[in-house]
Design an enzyme around this catalytic site. Sequence first.
Site, mmCIF file in Angstrom:
data_model
loop_
_atom_site.group_PDB
_atom_site.id
_atom_site.type_symbol
_atom_site.label_atom_id
_atom_site.label_comp_id
_atom_site.label_asym_id
_atom_site.label_seq_id
_atom_site.Cartn_x
_atom_site.Cartn_y
_atom_site.Cartn_z
ATOM 1 N N GLY A 49 6.244 14.372 -4.064
ATOM 2 C CA GLY A 49 6.654 12.787 -4.509
ATOM 3 C C GLY A 49 5.281 12.083 -5.177
ATOM 4 N N GLN B 160 2.174 10.904 -4.169
ATOM 5 C CA GLN B 160 0.932 11.483 -3.818
ATOM 6 C C GLN B 160 1.000 12.870 -4.374
ATOM 7 O OE1 GLN B 160 -1.744 10.188 -3.178
ATOM 8 N NE2 GLN B 160 -1.193 8.227 -2.338
ATOM 9 N N HIS C 260 -3.401 12.616 6.183
ATOM 10 C CA HIS C 260 -3.102 11.688 7.448
ATOM 11 C C HIS C 260 -3.142 12.662 8.530
ATOM 12 C CE1 HIS C 260 -2.040 8.329 9.929
ATOM 13 N NE2 HIS C 260 -0.954 8.662 9.779
ATOM 14 N N SER D 288 4.522 3.932 5.144
ATOM 15 C CA SER D 288 5.429 4.936 6.003
ATOM 16 C C SER D 288 6.045 4.659 6.922
ATOM 17 C CB SER D 288 4.373 5.778 6.327
ATOM 18 O OG SER D 288 3.421 5.131 7.455
#
Lengths: 488, 493
Positions: free
Chosen positions: B46, B48, B132, B414
């Site tokens: 995607g 990132q 993350h 997100s």
Amino acid sequence: MPKPLVNITNLNLEYQQNEVLKGLNWQIFYGENWLLGGKSGSGKTSLARAIAGLEKSSGDIEINFDPSSVLPKQVVFVSSWYQFTNLEGDRNFYYQQRYNKHQQNDTLTVYAELLKFAQEEALDIDDVSYYLDLFGFSNSKNTQLIELSSGENKKMQLIKALWLKPQLLIIDQPYTGLDAASRKNLNRVFDDLTSQGLHLILISNDDELPDCINRFAEIKNSRLVIVNNKEGITKEETRIKKVLPYFLQQAPDISAKSMVRMNNVNVKYGDKQVLHNVSWEVKAGEKWLLQGPNGSGKSTLLSLINGDHPQAYTSDIYLFGKKRGSGESIWDIKEHLGIISPELHWYFDSTARVWQSVASGFYDSIGLFHDLTHDKQRKVDEVLEFFDLKEYKYELLNTLPLGKQRLVLLARTIIKNPELLILDEPCQGLDAVQTQHFNDIVDELCTHGKTLIYVGHFETQLPTCIEKRIILKNGRVEAIESLTESIF
Amino acid sequence: MANYFNTLPLREKLNQLGVAEFMDRTEFADGVNALKGKKIVVVGCGAQGLNQGLNLRDSGLDVSYTLRKEAIEQKRDSWKNATDNNFKVGTYEELIPNADLVINLTPDKQHTSVIKAIMPLMKQGATLSYSHGFNIVEEGMEIRKDLTVIMVAPKCPGSEVRAEYLRGFGVPTLIAVHPENDPQGKGLVEAKAYCVGTGGHKAGVLRSSFVAEVKSDLMGEQTILCGLLQTGSILSFDKMVEKGIDPGYASKLVQYGVEVITEALKQGGITAMMDRLSNVAKIKAFEVADELKTIMRPLFQKHQDDIMSGEFSRVMMEDWANNDKNLLTWRAETGETAFEKTPAGDVKIGDQEYFDNALFMVAYIKAGVELAFETMVEAGIKPESAYYESLHETPLIANTIARKKLFEMNRVISDTAEYGCYLFDHACKPLLANFMKTVDTDIIGKNYNDGKDGAVDNKTLIAVNDAIRTHPVEKVGSVLRKAMTAMKTIKTV
């Protein structure tokens, strides 16, 4: 006698606290088409923008449209720089973006943009196909705006303006970046539309004007001066030759005998092929000219050389003696070369001062993120002195006249004395004298062992050192040849 | 899987929460050497994934992409993103076994299934990277003991990560090594090299921990970043319309105002944002912010407490298991608000007008940033971490609102952030109901300075300026911002 179409009395205009126009008077009558020429920085663009109502000024600007004309009662101004935004409305682009493919479309397609424009301006979309054909644009309908070359972006701007057919059309540098065929066609359209009641003001220092231009003027000392013909317009002063700074007289370190070698290179975006089987070698010390019509793949070819194109990794390309994709970084590649291009200029950091712009050339960055050593500071000063740019050192780059901005970027390009110079249409938007000035400097620089790749549309305006030529057409190599003296 | 944080003794909780070291440029002198010649495989392509991979390859590293079989077979967007840029793409089975570094850049929610699929395929001693830590900290994913687990998290959208790299700069980045998974002690060296490969080392790097990143990230996104901006936008708009301000004007003032106001915040902190107001307006905004802080503090504390105890993630994961029922309902409701449905009017609003006519927004953002920062620090998070997750990210989120309002903000962030945002919003609106009754157009909709002579009491002004400038978020901010000064303005207006 009918009222003049444009009646300007006692116009005053300031730009950043400097007086640009003072007590300017100008009358434009029906049937007149003007060329506005003169030195860069004299206030031509400001005047044009004021007439179009885009610039604040004091004094009187009266527009009396022809009530009997069928053309829209409208003044349209076309600026010398194109501009578009991405789908989300912001303009945070970078100049390599057209080579980085992303499924999510960043910008509208050519056709979608034209549809949107038709809706906003209540135009008939069918009418635009004439202009698309004229500029060889019919096959680009599904191309995204971000993928267009600088010449193609110029065409988009012109197509929109011509499509509107306003009673008064003002164009700042109409020919910038256009190939020879498009220039001819554009002039034909100018002649045609003016015969239908369109009035034209062209800001240009070009020699090949349309026949319809019948009045000539320039701005001198903040006022309008009418002259008899284009020869009467003041030329830029010719440059006094200077000695190159010592560090630029040193031959650069040559990393390999073959600077660039590519074999059967193809570049594809989905089904669309941009380069077909391109093979080319540039040897150390050679001086090349790269030519081709707008959209023929010139900038894409160069992006394979300067590290900007992601598809270079899987192609058979050797740069400075090393296979591309063998563990080198793009910064390793950029270290060897200095580049200037319309796109790089367009996307350049708008917060950079002149000295920072030049100094960023040491690091190949767009904007300066390092503290400079004393030695590097001295080099910046020497180069600014050489280019007669010293007085602008602390100015913001984008507040300088276009010709000066180009010189700043050329200074940025050479500051590290690179072995390869890539000059992609460096003289776009410059007049004949400025171009001569620029190319003289290129010739001087190239006497000291540099390799050159130069992109230019017109044989009359090239550095004299050029000895070889590669011509691209529709993404294919059409010719690779040695140049005899005859073309100069 | 048990919540990792909750398995730790208090000593270790505090220890990991307290990791926050702002790194010096000289610590990155080794460049990308630690990863040179190693096989890097990115999972997911995607925004990132693609942009980080482009940067890593342009830094001389060997990058390929692995996608699920279906994504490859159906030639989905992720497959096109990778192949159009001439990357090698393969299935997990094809690429993971040879990878020295696997970079997981899939959406948070997929982490458990992705990690379960790739972990058995990874070779002995390889490294797994996250951007993350939710999966590790909240879901309690345990990674094979021979593997090294690191985190490299650029604090900007993927497109910015690419744009800044190509300018020769980078975006601020957070790096971490998971203490349970560093068997060879190579985690930090590899995280640094990865960070250099994306250009992050030029714009300020914070060494954090998985725990500190998760607990501060969740807190920031629920409160100041998304929740507070959502509540503030809706309340401001509704108030203006109620008081007879033209809806088109109100819509534009809010939509673009948050961006213009927070741009000052980004460049010079709360001090710069407040300094854009006149002296009388600044004093008023200071007072309004104080009142708002008093009202909202318990809510901020509740969010932080639920995050620390794991209660927040437990409830949210229940909703995941329930096919996102709550999330989808709340998302639909946001799409129906009057603010969302009123297009920005075709009126010109000057840069300064966004401050003068929206004093309430300025006060509200000040209150939110300070409260989020104070609450995090009180909970044991270091000021550096708290700064990144509050003040630093606010302008980035505001930019998404300027683009296409709250719907766009909630699309970009997100699902975890979006879920927390709605929780905050639903609790905050009733909390402010009484206060909002006292609000009139002088602080939202019209110029506060109108009809005032601009005179202020010296002592009051000095005290107010002093309080603004000496707030701890301003102190840590001025140090961190120095490293980021070259970051470009993102502007929509």
